[in-house]
Design an enzyme around this catalytic site. Sequence first.
Site, short mmCIF file in Angstrom:
data_model
loop_
_atom_site.label_atom_id
_atom_site.label_comp_id
_atom_site.label_asym_id
_atom_site.label_seq_id
_atom_site.Cartn_x
_atom_site.Cartn_y
_atom_site.Cartn_z
N LYS A 19 42.11 48.56 40.54
CA LYS A 19 40.80 48.51 39.88
C LYS A 19 39.80 47.69 40.70
O LYS A 19 38.64 48.05 40.81
CB LYS A 19 40.92 47.91 38.47
CG LYS A 19 41.75 48.76 37.52
CD LYS A 19 41.61 48.31 36.08
CE LYS A 19 42.19 46.94 35.81
NZ LYS A 19 43.67 46.85 35.99
N ARG A 94 40.19 45.60 26.49
CA ARG A 94 41.64 45.63 26.71
C ARG A 94 42.39 45.81 25.40
O ARG A 94 43.60 45.89 25.41
CB ARG A 94 42.06 44.30 27.33
CG ARG A 94 42.36 44.38 28.83
CD ARG A 94 43.07 43.11 29.13
NE ARG A 94 43.64 42.90 30.41
CZ ARG A 94 43.02 42.55 31.53
NH1 ARG A 94 41.72 42.54 31.58
NH2 ARG A 94 43.71 42.27 32.60
N ARG A 133 50.45 41.08 46.56
CA ARG A 133 49.01 40.84 46.41
C ARG A 133 48.65 39.38 46.73
O ARG A 133 49.33 38.46 46.31
CB ARG A 133 48.56 41.18 44.99
CG ARG A 133 47.10 40.82 44.74
CD ARG A 133 46.48 41.66 43.69
NE ARG A 133 46.81 41.23 42.34
CZ ARG A 133 46.27 41.77 41.26
NH1 ARG A 133 45.40 42.77 41.37
NH2 ARG A 133 46.61 41.35 40.07
N ARG A 166 48.10 34.73 42.84
CA ARG A 166 47.71 34.34 41.49
C ARG A 166 48.93 33.93 40.68
O ARG A 166 49.99 34.52 40.81
CB ARG A 166 47.01 35.51 40.79
CG ARG A 166 45.53 35.54 41.06
CD ARG A 166 44.86 36.82 40.64
NE ARG A 166 45.29 37.36 39.36
CZ ARG A 166 44.74 38.43 38.79
NH1 ARG A 166 43.75 39.07 39.41
NH2 ARG A 166 45.16 38.88 37.64
N ARG A 177 52.29 41.38 31.31
CA ARG A 177 51.01 42.09 31.44
C ARG A 177 51.18 43.60 31.35
O ARG A 177 50.36 44.29 30.74
CB ARG A 177 50.32 41.69 32.75
CG ARG A 177 49.83 40.26 32.72
CD ARG A 177 49.54 39.74 34.10
NE ARG A 177 48.37 40.37 34.67
CZ ARG A 177 48.14 40.47 35.98
NH1 ARG A 177 49.03 40.02 36.84
NH2 ARG A 177 47.04 41.02 36.41
#
Length: 220
Positions: A19, A94, A133, A166, A177
């Site tokens: 995204k 969300r 990531r 993160r 998540r």
Amino acid sequence: MNEKKELNIILMGPPAAGKGTQSERIVGKYHVPHISTGDMFRAAIAAKTPLGVKASEYINAGKLVPDEVTIGLVEERLSQDDCKKGFLLDGFPRTIPQAEALDALLAKMGRRITHVILLEADDKVLTSRIVARRVCPKCGASYNLETKKPKVEGVCDNCGSTLIQRKDDTAEAFKVRLDSYAKQTYPIAEHYRKQGVLSRIDALQDIGSVFSDIEKALEA
Ligand code: AMP
């Protein structure tokens, strides 16, 4: 501006579906402001504001920040002048209550969501992407140690800051998540399909092909 020309976009998809990368491209081509609730929360945490302190306990555990906190934050942002001709919402709504609150808020302004782009991808592929990531804590740029490496290892191309992983990109938090996406967020696609504004896109194609599908959806 004529409502038909507004681009009031929601970009949705599971965490790590791309995204952030696609948002950069959409903003670059269509010049709409990028509104990422995740980025807004991270900025509040970095600035140690009361909102940031409240949000951090949820975010670090991979949980959703309560709806009333998040909706208030988005309402304030959408009322700003740069959102008049359109916007790109990334990471919001969300939950179904957030989607309903958003619809009601826009209706008060005589507006509506014009496009919902749903990036679709398999959970296993996403989990392997997430461990690779790295993000820039200063400007928010996102990298991948395999597919989108920074020019200099560990350093942000845009601003030179040291890249980090993160806290919510650990395997445990990521599972929470993914589950929360499946249970709470995915039903939003159906909510907007009924409104006739949903486009489903295969997020496992290369970045350029995903964007080209997005362009088709936005220009259809
Ligand atoms: P993101 O960068 O979009 O993955 O967001 C990071 C984290 O911020 C999420 O895991 C949530 O804890 C929180 N967050 C972001 N957007 C929302 C939202 N719309 N509702 C609730 N929590 C959110």
